[in-house]
Design a protein around this motif. Structure first.
Motif, mmCIF file in Angstrom:
data_model
loop_
_atom_site.group_PDB
_atom_site.id
_atom_site.type_symbol
_atom_site.label_atom_id
_atom_site.label_comp_id
_atom_site.label_asym_id
_atom_site.label_seq_id
_atom_site.Cartn_x
_atom_site.Cartn_y
_atom_site.Cartn_z
ATOM 1 N N HIS A 47 10.010 -3.561 -14.130
ATOM 2 C CA HIS A 47 11.345 -4.071 -13.816
ATOM 3 C C HIS A 47 11.471 -4.195 -12.308
ATOM 4 O O HIS A 47 10.933 -3.369 -11.566
ATOM 5 N N PHE A 48 12.209 -5.184 -11.867
ATOM 6 C CA PHE A 48 12.471 -5.320 -10.439
ATOM 7 C C PHE A 48 13.765 -6.087 -10.263
ATOM 8 O O PHE A 48 14.208 -6.807 -11.161
ATOM 9 N N ASP A 49 14.383 -5.916 -9.112
ATOM 10 C CA ASP A 49 15.627 -6.637 -8.829
ATOM 11 C C ASP A 49 15.380 -7.665 -7.729
ATOM 12 O O ASP A 49 14.424 -7.567 -6.956
ATOM 13 N N PHE A 50 16.274 -8.628 -7.676
ATOM 14 C CA PHE A 50 16.103 -9.743 -6.745
ATOM 15 C C PHE A 50 16.119 -9.261 -5.298
ATOM 16 O O PHE A 50 15.346 -9.747 -4.466
ATOM 17 N N ASP A 51 16.990 -8.296 -4.993
ATOM 18 C CA ASP A 51 17.091 -7.828 -3.605
ATOM 19 C C ASP A 51 15.781 -7.218 -3.121
ATOM 20 O O ASP A 51 15.352 -7.459 -1.988
ATOM 21 N N THR A 52 15.141 -6.418 -3.981
ATOM 22 C CA THR A 52 13.855 -5.823 -3.587
ATOM 23 C C THR A 52 12.795 -6.906 -3.434
ATOM 24 O O THR A 52 11.992 -6.882 -2.485
ATOM 25 N N LEU A 53 12.782 -7.853 -4.356
ATOM 26 C CA LEU A 53 11.823 -8.965 -4.259
ATOM 27 C C LEU A 53 12.024 -9.727 -2.958
ATOM 28 O O LEU A 53 11.055 -10.108 -2.289
ATOM 29 N N LEU A 54 13.277 -9.928 -2.572
ATOM 30 C CA LEU A 54 13.580 -10.641 -1.329
ATOM 31 C C LEU A 54 13.087 -9.863 -0.115
ATOM 32 O O LEU A 54 12.569 -10.444 0.847
ATOM 33 N N ARG A 106 -4.044 -7.207 -3.155
ATOM 34 C CA ARG A 106 -3.325 -6.193 -3.932
ATOM 35 C C ARG A 106 -2.897 -5.025 -3.033
ATOM 36 O O ARG A 106 -1.760 -4.563 -3.080
ATOM 37 N N ARG A 107 -3.820 -4.564 -2.194
ATOM 38 C CA ARG A 107 -3.494 -3.450 -1.298
ATOM 39 C C ARG A 107 -2.382 -3.835 -0.322
ATOM 40 O O ARG A 107 -1.469 -3.046 -0.060
ATOM 41 N N LEU A 108 -2.472 -5.055 0.224
ATOM 42 C CA LEU A 108 -1.459 -5.496 1.187
ATOM 43 C C LEU A 108 -0.085 -5.601 0.525
ATOM 44 O O LEU A 108 0.926 -5.202 1.115
ATOM 45 N N LEU A 109 -0.028 -6.108 -0.697
ATOM 46 C CA LEU A 109 1.248 -6.219 -1.397
ATOM 47 C C LEU A 109 1.825 -4.832 -1.690
ATOM 48 O O LEU A 109 3.036 -4.614 -1.538
ATOM 49 N N HIS A 110 0.978 -3.899 -2.115
ATOM 50 C CA HIS A 110 1.467 -2.538 -2.343
ATOM 51 C C HIS A 110 2.017 -1.939 -1.052
ATOM 52 O O HIS A 110 3.060 -1.264 -1.058
ATOM 53 N N GLN A 111 1.328 -2.171 0.058
ATOM 54 C CA GLN A 111 1.805 -1.640 1.338
ATOM 55 C C GLN A 111 3.145 -2.267 1.722
ATOM 56 O O GLN A 111 4.066 -1.563 2.166
ATOM 57 N N THR A 112 3.264 -3.578 1.550
ATOM 58 C CA THR A 112 4.508 -4.271 1.878
ATOM 59 C C THR A 112 5.661 -3.742 1.036
ATOM 60 O O THR A 112 6.764 -3.500 1.548
ATOM 61 N N VAL A 113 5.412 -3.558 -0.256
ATOM 62 C CA VAL A 113 6.445 -3.023 -1.159
ATOM 63 C C VAL A 113 6.827 -1.606 -0.741
ATOM 64 O O VAL A 113 8.013 -1.264 -0.647
ATOM 65 N N ALA A 114 5.828 -0.760 -0.480
ATOM 66 C CA ALA A 114 6.105 0.632 -0.108
ATOM 67 C C ALA A 114 6.937 0.703 1.165
ATOM 68 O O ALA A 114 7.906 1.472 1.246
ATOM 69 N N GLU A 115 6.584 -0.090 2.151
ATOM 70 C CA GLU A 115 7.316 -0.039 3.422
ATOM 71 C C GLU A 115 8.743 -0.547 3.261
ATOM 72 O O GLU A 115 9.674 -0.012 3.885
ATOM 73 N N ALA A 116 8.934 -1.559 2.405
ATOM 74 C CA ALA A 116 10.288 -2.052 2.136
ATOM 75 C C ALA A 116 11.113 -0.993 1.408
ATOM 76 O O ALA A 116 12.285 -0.760 1.737
ATOM 77 N N HIS A 120 14.701 0.963 2.607
ATOM 78 C CA HIS A 120 15.962 0.641 1.939
ATOM 79 C C HIS A 120 16.334 1.572 0.790
ATOM 80 O O HIS A 120 17.444 1.483 0.273
ATOM 81 N N GLY A 121 15.437 2.438 0.349
ATOM 82 C CA GLY A 121 15.706 3.231 -0.842
ATOM 83 C C GLY A 121 16.429 4.535 -0.559
ATOM 84 O O GLY A 121 16.661 4.917 0.591
ATOM 85 N N ASP A 122 16.792 5.223 -1.643
ATOM 86 C CA ASP A 122 17.411 6.544 -1.573
ATOM 87 C C ASP A 122 16.297 7.574 -1.363
ATOM 88 O O ASP A 122 15.535 7.870 -2.288
ATOM 89 N N ALA A 123 16.220 8.122 -0.170
ATOM 90 C CA ALA A 123 15.071 8.947 0.219
ATOM 91 C C ALA A 123 14.902 10.189 -0.649
ATOM 92 O O ALA A 123 13.800 10.728 -0.734
ATOM 93 N N ASP A 124 15.989 10.670 -1.279
ATOM 94 C CA ASP A 124 15.916 11.908 -2.047
ATOM 95 C C ASP A 124 15.851 11.690 -3.554
ATOM 96 O O ASP A 124 15.741 12.665 -4.300
ATOM 97 N N ALA A 125 15.932 10.466 -4.002
ATOM 98 C CA ALA A 125 15.919 10.189 -5.439
ATOM 99 C C ALA A 125 14.508 10.358 -5.990
ATOM 100 O O ALA A 125 13.538 9.854 -5.402
#
Length: 201
Positions: A47-54, A106-116, A120-125
């Motif tokens: 599952h993913f949301d548009f904001d994260t994809l953006l 694949r590695r670059l995309l995982h890194q890009t996703v992780a850094e995003a 932007h995420g909830d650091a404690d969730a």
């Protein structure tokens, strides 16, 4: 895997070659402009949301929305009723897209996703920490992966989810043994003590 989050990266198993070939025929009809969006979505997870994809896409908002809508019309993605949340129409589609990515991409995309997600995420969730662990592991950035795997283990222990805690900590130990330079001696000892405490509980 039972402890993986719903949005965790794909864990690819072997698919029958006939099924893989049939999926590839369908994917070959995807417009070239939409293919990077589909690949990024496969890395994001089930599952993913548009904001994260953006956040992780090189496309502008309007261009990305056009691509996502085209993939929905082709029934490769489906949009949830609440809007702005998507998943693949079939998980085998996602597996083939993910599995066909080159290793470096694949590695670059995982890194890009992780850094995003880190920005932007909830650091404690708990789910957020688990996703970061998965993506940094996929990016093969071992110190970061180990950091979040240990945090996921600690968070699971605090929730008394001991099976999940051991899942994360066993993975951390396996990575630390394969890549010993990712941790110093003190950190190695702390990891083993952390796993031992979880096992004792």
């Amino acid at each position: 895997e039972g402890a993986s989050t719903p949005d965790a990266p794909a864990r690819i198993g072997p698919l029958p070659e006939a099924l893989r070939a049939a999926v590839r025929v369908r994917l070959a009809q995807v417009p070239k402009a939409c293919r990077p969006v589909l690949e990024t979505a496969a890395v994001l997870g089930r599952h993913f949301d548009f904001d994260t994809l953006l956040q992780v896409s090189a496309d502008g908002e309007s261009q990305l929305l056009d691509a996502v809508e085209a993939l929905v019309r082709r029934r490769l993605l489906r949009e949830h009723a609440e809007g702005g949340v998507y998943d693949f129409s079939h998980d085998k589609l996602r597996e083939v897209v993910y599995g066909d990515l080159g290793g470096a991409r694949r590695r670059l995309l995982h890194q890009t996703v992780a850094e995003a997600l880190e920005r932007h995420g909830d650091a404690d969730a708990h789910e957020h920490i688990a996703r970061l662990a998965e993506h940094y592991e996929g990016a093969m950035l071992w110190p970061k992966a180990l950091h979040y795997l240990q945090r996921a283990g600690d968070r699971s222990r605090s929730l008394f989810a001991m099976r999940d805690a051991l899942h994360w900590l066993d993975r951390a130990v396996a990575i630390a043994e394969l890549h010993p330079r990712s941790l110093d001696e003190r950190q190695h000892l702390a990891l083993y003590e952390q796993r031992g405490a979880a096992r004792a509980q």
